[in-house]
Enzyme design. Sequence first.
Site, PDB file in Angstrom:
ATOM      1  N   ARG A 184     118.989  15.511  25.459  1.00  0.00           N
ATOM      2  CA  ARG A 184     120.228  16.083  24.927  1.00  0.00           C
ATOM      3  C   ARG A 184     120.058  17.454  24.262  1.00  0.00           C
ATOM      4  O   ARG A 184     120.983  17.945  23.644  1.00  0.00           O
ATOM      5  CB  ARG A 184     120.903  15.121  23.933  1.00  0.00           C
ATOM      6  CG  ARG A 184     121.154  13.735  24.520  1.00  0.00           C
ATOM      7  CD  ARG A 184     122.185  12.967  23.750  1.00  0.00           C
ATOM      8  NE  ARG A 184     121.807  12.711  22.372  1.00  0.00           N
ATOM      9  CZ  ARG A 184     122.572  12.040  21.511  1.00  0.00           C
ATOM     10  NH1 ARG A 184     123.747  11.567  21.883  1.00  0.00           N
ATOM     11  NH2 ARG A 184     122.165  11.833  20.264  1.00  0.00           N
ATOM     12  N   ASP A 185     118.905  18.078  24.398  1.00  0.00           N
ATOM     13  CA  ASP A 185     118.735  19.453  23.907  1.00  0.00           C
ATOM     14  C   ASP A 185     117.638  20.150  24.708  1.00  0.00           C
ATOM     15  O   ASP A 185     116.688  20.709  24.147  1.00  0.00           O
ATOM     16  CB  ASP A 185     118.411  19.466  22.416  1.00  0.00           C
ATOM     17  CG  ASP A 185     118.585  20.859  21.799  1.00  0.00           C
ATOM     18  OD1 ASP A 185     119.301  21.685  22.390  1.00  0.00           O
ATOM     19  OD2 ASP A 185     118.006  21.111  20.733  1.00  0.00           O
ATOM     20  N   VAL A 186     117.790  20.131  26.032  1.00  0.00           N
ATOM     21  CA  VAL A 186     116.825  20.787  26.905  1.00  0.00           C
ATOM     22  C   VAL A 186     117.185  22.268  26.984  1.00  0.00           C
ATOM     23  O   VAL A 186     118.298  22.625  27.369  1.00  0.00           O
ATOM     24  CB  VAL A 186     116.838  20.166  28.320  1.00  0.00           C
ATOM     25  CG1 VAL A 186     115.780  20.825  29.198  1.00  0.00           C
ATOM     26  CG2 VAL A 186     116.600  18.664  28.242  1.00  0.00           C
TER      27      VAL A 186
END
Length: 327
Positions: free
Chosen positions: A50-52
């Site tokens: 969820r934070d690539v």
Amino acid sequence: FVLEHAQGGDLCSVMHIFHPHGMSEDHARFYIAEILLALEYLHAMGIHVRDVKPANCLTTAAGHILLADFGHSKWLGDNNLQSGNEPSGEEPSHGDDCCVGTPEYMAPETLHQQVEAGKMADYWSVGIILYELMHAHLPWGPRGDTEAEVQDLFFRILTQPVSFPDDEDEYTSSDDELAGDVRRVLVQPRPSDRPRTGVSVAARAFVMGLLEKDPSARVGNDVAAVKAHAFFTQPGAELDWGAALRGELVPPPRELPTVTAAEVAPVAASLRGTREVHASTRQADAAQWLELFQPFARQTPGQAAGTAGAGAAGAAVGGGAGGAGGG
């Protein structure tokens, strides 16, 4: 937590330092492949990152990818191991628990705060990274500094299709092995002052598939299909996924971009002017500080017993203080 030292820096630094105008497809393919392998493993373990983003893709001294920063990650439980499906029997979560990540890399379903925003949102972020690697800028631009600018970015992500730097050129359909993809037909030469572009049809199609706004239609629902995409299998650019998994692929070389004397000259002149300004400022500052501390200076016994000439010279530095002390 104690993490492995990533001596190569993050992918964001690699882009800005070594590829300021965008990197080749071959180099981008290597980085994207290693990111996809990391996501494949995490998703198989029921973890959605969820934070690539490039800043969270560290590189080793050799240049291999290390995925980091799992502060926004979500574990979906043991019942999701190897399945990649959303958890069954869980209450939907809302609010900040859904809308997390970095604005430029957030998927539409994340912005809608949909509970099903999961692994497909990670693949959306990979599409943003691939676009950025090849074009040296984001598809929908940076977020800006104000709340209004962030909201404007979200609006563009939700409503505007992804566009490419050469979209003003003509595109026609092709009936070859990439039927259904978009074939680029160059109408006129690209001006030399424009960023590098002209990515292959396969790369363009892969980006568009990853940046599909409907997560159910997005590339990534089938990992095998992702690996079999033309971007990784086109002639002359076939990627060996087994070698990639074993870390046997050779990372892209890191060479500083070459610059001409004409490009360096204005920068050198600017630095030279800045240095001259700083030098004059330092001299003025030194004189000011000397005048300020003049009353606190003291003569040594040797200076006080010196000749008249030496005493006159000493007066320029400590005479005022000596007079004040005598008073």
